[in-house]
Design a protein around this motif. Sequence first.
Motif, PDB file in Angstrom:
ATOM      1  N   CYS A 171       3.825   1.933  -0.263  1.00 21.02           N
ATOM      2  CA  CYS A 171       3.286   1.514  -1.560  1.00 21.02           C
ATOM      3  C   CYS A 171       4.225   0.507  -2.218  1.00 21.02           C
ATOM      4  O   CYS A 171       3.800  -0.592  -2.620  1.00 21.02           O
ATOM      5  CB  CYS A 171       3.081   2.734  -2.449  1.00 21.02           C
ATOM      6  N   GLY A 194      -2.782  -4.969  -9.046  1.00 17.98           N
ATOM      7  CA  GLY A 194      -2.536  -3.642  -8.469  1.00 17.98           C
ATOM      8  C   GLY A 194      -1.073  -3.371  -8.248  1.00 17.98           C
ATOM      9  O   GLY A 194      -0.589  -3.410  -7.107  1.00 17.98           O
ATOM     10  N   ALA A 239      -7.762  -2.095  -2.368  1.00 19.10           N
ATOM     11  CA  ALA A 239      -6.503  -1.615  -1.795  1.00 19.10           C
ATOM     12  C   ALA A 239      -6.802  -1.051  -0.412  1.00 19.10           C
ATOM     13  O   ALA A 239      -7.842  -0.431  -0.191  1.00 19.10           O
ATOM     14  CB  ALA A 239      -5.882  -0.549  -2.692  1.00 19.10           C
ATOM     15  N   GLN A 240      -5.878  -1.282   0.528  1.00 16.70           N
ATOM     16  CA  GLN A 240      -6.130  -0.854   1.906  1.00 16.70           C
ATOM     17  C   GLN A 240      -4.870  -0.280   2.534  1.00 16.70           C
ATOM     18  O   GLN A 240      -3.775  -0.790   2.319  1.00 16.70           O
ATOM     19  CB  GLN A 240      -6.617  -2.040   2.742  1.00 16.70           C
ATOM     20  N   ILE A 249       0.365  -1.329   3.242  1.00 19.24           N
ATOM     21  CA  ILE A 249      -0.606  -1.152   2.158  1.00 19.24           C
ATOM     22  C   ILE A 249      -0.834  -2.496   1.474  1.00 19.24           C
ATOM     23  O   ILE A 249       0.118  -3.182   1.086  1.00 19.24           O
ATOM     24  CB  ILE A 249      -0.123  -0.111   1.136  1.00 19.24           C
ATOM     25  N   GLU A 269      -8.363 -10.453  -7.859  1.00 18.35           N
ATOM     26  CA  GLU A 269      -6.970 -10.906  -7.885  1.00 18.35           C
ATOM     27  C   GLU A 269      -6.917 -12.434  -7.914  1.00 18.35           C
ATOM     28  O   GLU A 269      -7.445 -13.104  -7.018  1.00 18.35           O
ATOM     29  CB  GLU A 269      -6.219 -10.393  -6.647  1.00 18.35           C
ATOM     30  N   PRO A 316      -2.104  -3.901  -1.921  1.00 19.55           N
ATOM     31  CA  PRO A 316      -2.206  -3.236  -3.233  1.00 19.55           C
ATOM     32  C   PRO A 316      -3.257  -3.837  -4.163  1.00 19.55           C
ATOM     33  O   PRO A 316      -3.063  -3.875  -5.376  1.00 19.55           O
ATOM     34  CB  PRO A 316      -0.798  -3.439  -3.802  1.00 19.55           C
ATOM     35  N   PHE A 317      -4.374  -4.304  -3.615  1.00 19.93           N
ATOM     36  CA  PHE A 317      -5.302  -5.116  -4.408  1.00 19.93           C
ATOM     37  C   PHE A 317      -6.554  -4.325  -4.805  1.00 19.93           C
ATOM     38  O   PHE A 317      -7.675  -4.747  -4.534  1.00 19.93           O
ATOM     39  CB  PHE A 317      -5.673  -6.374  -3.628  1.00 19.93           C
ATOM     40  N   GLY A 318      -6.360  -3.186  -5.450  1.00 19.77           N
ATOM     41  CA  GLY A 318      -7.485  -2.319  -5.778  1.00 19.77           C
ATOM     42  C   GLY A 318      -7.806  -2.233  -7.256  1.00 19.77           C
ATOM     43  O   GLY A 318      -8.377  -1.233  -7.711  1.00 19.77           O
ATOM     44  N   ASN A 319      -7.449  -3.274  -8.017  1.00 18.53           N
ATOM     45  CA  ASN A 319      -7.671  -3.225  -9.466  1.00 18.53           C
ATOM     46  C   ASN A 319      -8.364  -4.503  -9.929  1.00 18.53           C
ATOM     47  O   ASN A 319      -7.875  -5.226 -10.779  1.00 18.53           O
ATOM     48  CB  ASN A 319      -6.331  -3.030 -10.197  1.00 18.53           C
ATOM     49  N   LEU A 335      -1.253   1.170  -8.752  1.00 22.33           N
ATOM     50  CA  LEU A 335      -1.241   1.712  -7.392  1.00 22.33           C
ATOM     51  C   LEU A 335      -0.174   2.784  -7.258  1.00 22.33           C
ATOM     52  O   LEU A 335      -0.414   3.845  -6.663  1.00 22.33           O
ATOM     53  CB  LEU A 335      -0.981   0.590  -6.384  1.00 22.33           C
TER      54      LEU A 335
END
Length: 495
Positions: free
Chosen positions: A381, A307, A362-363, A344, A352, A346-349, A311
Amino acid sequence: MLLLGIDIGTSAIKISVVDASTQRCIASYRYPEQEETPILTPKSGWAEQSPDTWWEHVQQALLRLNQKRLYDPLAITAIGIAYQMHGLVLTDQYGNSIRNAIIWCDSRAVEIGARAFEALDAATVLTSLLNSPGNFTAAKLAWIKSNEPAVYDQIYKVMLPGDYIALKLTGVVTTSISALSEGVFWDFKKNELSKALMDYFGFDRNMIPDIFPLFSEHGYLQKSVADRLGLKDGIPVSYKAGDQPNNALSLNVLKPGEVAATAGTSGVIYGISDELVHDPYSRINTFAHVNYTENDPIVGVLLCINGTGILNRWVRDQFGKDLSYEAINDLASEIPLGSEGLKILPFGNGAERILQNKIIGAQFVHLDLNRHQYKHVFRACQEGIVFAFRYGLDIMRENGMIPQIIRAGKTNLFLSGLFKDIFVNITNVPIELYENDGSVGAALGAGIGAGIFKSPEEAFRSAKPLEIIEPKKDLVIAYENSYQEWLTILNRQLI
């Protein structure tokens, strides 16, 4: 004498034509020009793209670049290919793709890889494959075997994205030790295709293409393709490498201790070692580098954060759709270090690796609706992305990879002055920025494979840093405090 480089990215295809005598790019093109190639997500955690879309985009990019008349296409003498790593492409006996490619950030095979890791004995796997099968190419193939048996029965060859484009150009499919290692098929102890893994999954050895040296002639341009693309038939595809080894090559990162970084769709730190290192939890990964040989086993130790640029793009689309990235960077710079408390993750992809293949999403944390604006989001970000880099770099340091300087291309997030400032001060490592492009690196790789250059060092002898950025002691301390706050938040999510 001209060289053609093709970079099969997640977002787009980039091609460049390079003059071998000067090692300089004389023309380049990105396709699609403005939009990005979509990632198909049939289910949560899945990520696919069409190999035939890549091929169509390669053709469109080259045809449109030829139309600019900046060079003579018939003067191109060799082709190199860089590609998004770890993807799974399946073809039938006629060379046709039989399903969408399962790409690098797809998470569906995590459990399959984890079971294989335990069944084959984790310690043995790590000393031979150097990585857990995780959700790499081999585990993705096992998912196909288990869940799509009708597709599996049609498979003639298993390949990576760059192999497929080379097949379309030449009609020939090959692989390399580097490619097999990134798919976690390669036994480094025995220096051969892993019999233990192939037997465990029940894979047929005949599905694996013939193994060629990475720098070698992997096939020759078919006349029908050459005529369609305005090129000379019979020129070789003389180089194929994953995007991160290729990025390291293009930054002349070839010797033990040298380190490269990228911050595109994903973020990567890639360090070179002459030891077959492995992380006990497979949070970072070791693959054969472009200059790996049995007698000189040079490997790349790869830290990947899924991410990263994805992101940054999402944040722009949601909070600044009409703004350029340059404008977003300027607005982010108006906010003080630490984003006034907004953090943030960034772990929304997808899964991991640095989080042991966990999916935490992602948070946004500590969002204050009375204080925080879109500008805070822009800064938080970039801080969150670099904090993730620092988290992964500390894992690399645990494993003996301690960079004294990091080389990167002045592109993607490294175009942001704010991002560069955060990066050097949170890692406390200077960075050298170069004019760098994956497709240019692939073109020069083709020159090495075709024998036009005697060595990689010769191919990149003219590379000089554009900018060197050093950490500042006061900012290192300030960013460290902000990072520790972010790390506390992350650790709570990992319990």
